[in-house]
Design a protein around this motif. Sequence first.
Motif, PDB file in Angstrom:
ATOM      1  N   ASP A  57       0.841  -1.198   0.000  1.00 52.75           N
ATOM      2  CA  ASP A  57       0.000   0.000   0.000  1.00 52.75           C
ATOM      3  C   ASP A  57       0.877   1.249   0.000  1.00 52.75           C
ATOM      4  OD1 ASP A  57      -2.234  -1.595   0.104  1.00 52.75           O
ATOM      5  OD2 ASP A  57      -2.559  -1.340   2.266  1.00 52.75           O
ATOM      6  N   GLY A  58       0.622   2.153  -0.945  1.00 53.64           N
ATOM      7  CA  GLY A  58       1.378   3.394  -1.022  1.00 53.64           C
ATOM      8  C   GLY A  58       2.658   3.313  -1.816  1.00 53.64           C
ATOM      9  N   MET A  59       2.918   2.177  -2.480  1.00 56.66           N
ATOM     10  CA  MET A  59       4.217   2.002  -3.143  1.00 56.66           C
ATOM     11  C   MET A  59       4.424   2.986  -4.292  1.00 56.66           C
ATOM     12  SD  MET A  59       3.650  -1.631  -5.168  1.00 56.66           S
ATOM     13  CE  MET A  59       2.491  -1.768  -6.548  1.00 56.66           C
ATOM     14  N   VAL A  60       3.383   3.270  -5.053  1.00 55.55           N
ATOM     15  CA  VAL A  60       3.552   4.174  -6.192  1.00 55.55           C
ATOM     16  C   VAL A  60       3.902   5.577  -5.710  1.00 55.55           C
ATOM     17  CG1 VAL A  60       2.399   5.264  -8.157  1.00 55.55           C
ATOM     18  CG2 VAL A  60       2.085   2.821  -7.724  1.00 55.55           C
TER      19      VAL A  60
ATOM     20  N   ILE B 194       6.309   5.137 -14.060  1.00 53.04           N
ATOM     21  CA  ILE B 194       6.048   3.985 -13.205  1.00 53.04           C
ATOM     22  C   ILE B 194       4.943   3.143 -13.819  1.00 53.04           C
ATOM     23  CG2 ILE B 194       5.227   3.214 -10.934  1.00 53.04           C
ATOM     24  CD1 ILE B 194       6.301   5.864  -9.785  1.00 53.04           C
ATOM     25  N   MET B 195       5.243   1.867 -14.058  1.00 51.28           N
ATOM     26  CA  MET B 195       4.223   0.897 -14.447  1.00 51.28           C
ATOM     27  C   MET B 195       3.909   0.069 -13.210  1.00 51.28           C
ATOM     28  SD  MET B 195       4.066  -1.947 -17.514  1.00 51.28           S
ATOM     29  CE  MET B 195       5.596  -2.776 -17.074  1.00 51.28           C
ATOM     30  N   SER B 196       2.785   0.354 -12.607  1.00 47.39           N
ATOM     31  CA  SER B 196       2.443  -0.319 -11.359  1.00 47.39           C
ATOM     32  C   SER B 196       1.759  -1.656 -11.616  1.00 47.39           C
ATOM     33  CB  SER B 196       1.510   0.566 -10.530  1.00 47.39           C
ATOM     34  OG  SER B 196       1.081  -0.126  -9.380  1.00 47.39           O
ATOM     35  N   TYR B 197       2.192  -2.685 -10.888  1.00 44.20           N
ATOM     36  CA  TYR B 197       1.404  -3.911 -10.796  1.00 44.20           C
ATOM     37  C   TYR B 197       0.209  -3.539  -9.916  1.00 44.20           C
ATOM     38  CZ  TYR B 197       5.452  -6.808 -12.345  1.00 44.20           C
ATOM     39  OH  TYR B 197       6.491  -7.379 -13.028  1.00 44.20           O
TER      40      TYR B 197
ATOM     41  N   GLY C 284       0.141   8.611  -8.880  1.00 48.38           N
ATOM     42  CA  GLY C 284       0.999   8.973 -10.002  1.00 48.38           C
ATOM     43  C   GLY C 284       1.427   7.850 -10.914  1.00 48.38           C
ATOM     44  N   ALA C 285       0.750   6.713 -10.881  1.00 49.56           N
ATOM     45  CA  ALA C 285       1.103   5.621 -11.791  1.00 49.56           C
ATOM     46  C   ALA C 285       0.867   6.042 -13.238  1.00 49.56           C
ATOM     47  CB  ALA C 285       0.281   4.376 -11.475  1.00 49.56           C
ATOM     48  N   ASP C 286       1.804   5.711 -14.107  1.00 48.98           N
ATOM     49  CA  ASP C 286       1.701   6.071 -15.517  1.00 48.98           C
ATOM     50  C   ASP C 286       1.090   4.958 -16.355  1.00 48.98           C
ATOM     51  OD1 ASP C 286       3.334   8.711 -15.567  1.00 48.98           O
ATOM     52  OD2 ASP C 286       4.603   7.313 -14.465  1.00 48.98           O
ATOM     53  N   VAL C 287       1.344   3.703 -15.984  1.00 46.57           N
ATOM     54  CA  VAL C 287       0.793   2.527 -16.657  1.00 46.57           C
ATOM     55  C   VAL C 287       0.232   1.616 -15.578  1.00 46.57           C
ATOM     56  CG1 VAL C 287       1.274   0.576 -18.190  1.00 46.57           C
ATOM     57  CG2 VAL C 287       2.529   2.725 -18.490  1.00 46.57           C
TER      58      VAL C 287
END
Length: 326
Positions: free
Chosen positions: A173-176, A193-196, A245-248
Amino acid sequence: MDLTERPRRLRRDGIRGLVSETDLSASDLIAPVFVDATTDERVAIESMPGHERVPVAEAVDRVEEIRDTGVEAVIVFGIPESKDEAGTRAWAEDGVVQEAVRRIDAGTDAYVITDVCMCEYTDHGHCGILEPHAHEDPTLTVENDRTLDALGRIAVSHAEAGADMVAPSSMTDGMVGAIRESLDEAGHSAVPIMSYAAKYESAFYGPFRDAADGAPAFGDRRHYQMDPANSREAIREVELDVQQGADVLMVKPALPYLDVVRDVREHFDRPVAAYNVSGEYAMLHAAAENGWLDLEETAYESLLSIKRAGADLILTYFAEDIAARL
């Protein structure tokens, strides 16, 4: 009988391709690369036919093999030379991913994505810093907030080595937000950032854990990865990553979660990625080896279904084989 509507008219050769609704191209695909600091030669991954761990010295050659098929992007996973409880080799300047990325960045024109996680680097195999007594109590696993600082350090170390994009996969939680803040403070505001974003606690990861040497030494990951029963929760998870702020936005796995891929596509205006995971790859190979399925045709149909569901990008172990067909 009224046969004025005849859909078969548009299924004949010549017109069939012109009215095809979904297009799959090599530029949609991202190929995983496993770099192993513990070996001086390539090591076959038995549960993933056709794939190998490669030593750091051959990272450039491996990526060039992929680029020669038309695939433009790779995601790099590392197997470190040593592990400890805190996973400190994950952000070491001379770490396996950092060294491999420097070489790939200097020696190829591939777009380089790096996996940001700790399971390959911790001696317990979990995706972060453990809560006290987690070894003895199966209800305890990863201490969420202490792990965020480590993930930020890993992401910065990858960016400084030359990574074009970072991909946090720990479902912390909060990683991005933590990674975005760390990257920006270190002067890497241009690194996306491409977040899983919706990563499920899945039975389809088995072969990958062999490949990356990242299986948990005890317990499992159900306390931080998503419950396979939940789809509405995925929208909440993804929305949080968008706000941070995830981009993907990635969904993992792909085939058992095509409904989630479609939901993410319809709810958010970010590019959507889907990970066609190791178990999905291995089961098609096993069926083909028994003569039950045509490997190339089923692989192509699988990837096409992922694209049709709404994925813009597909991470897949079939990337090289399918790119040659495309």
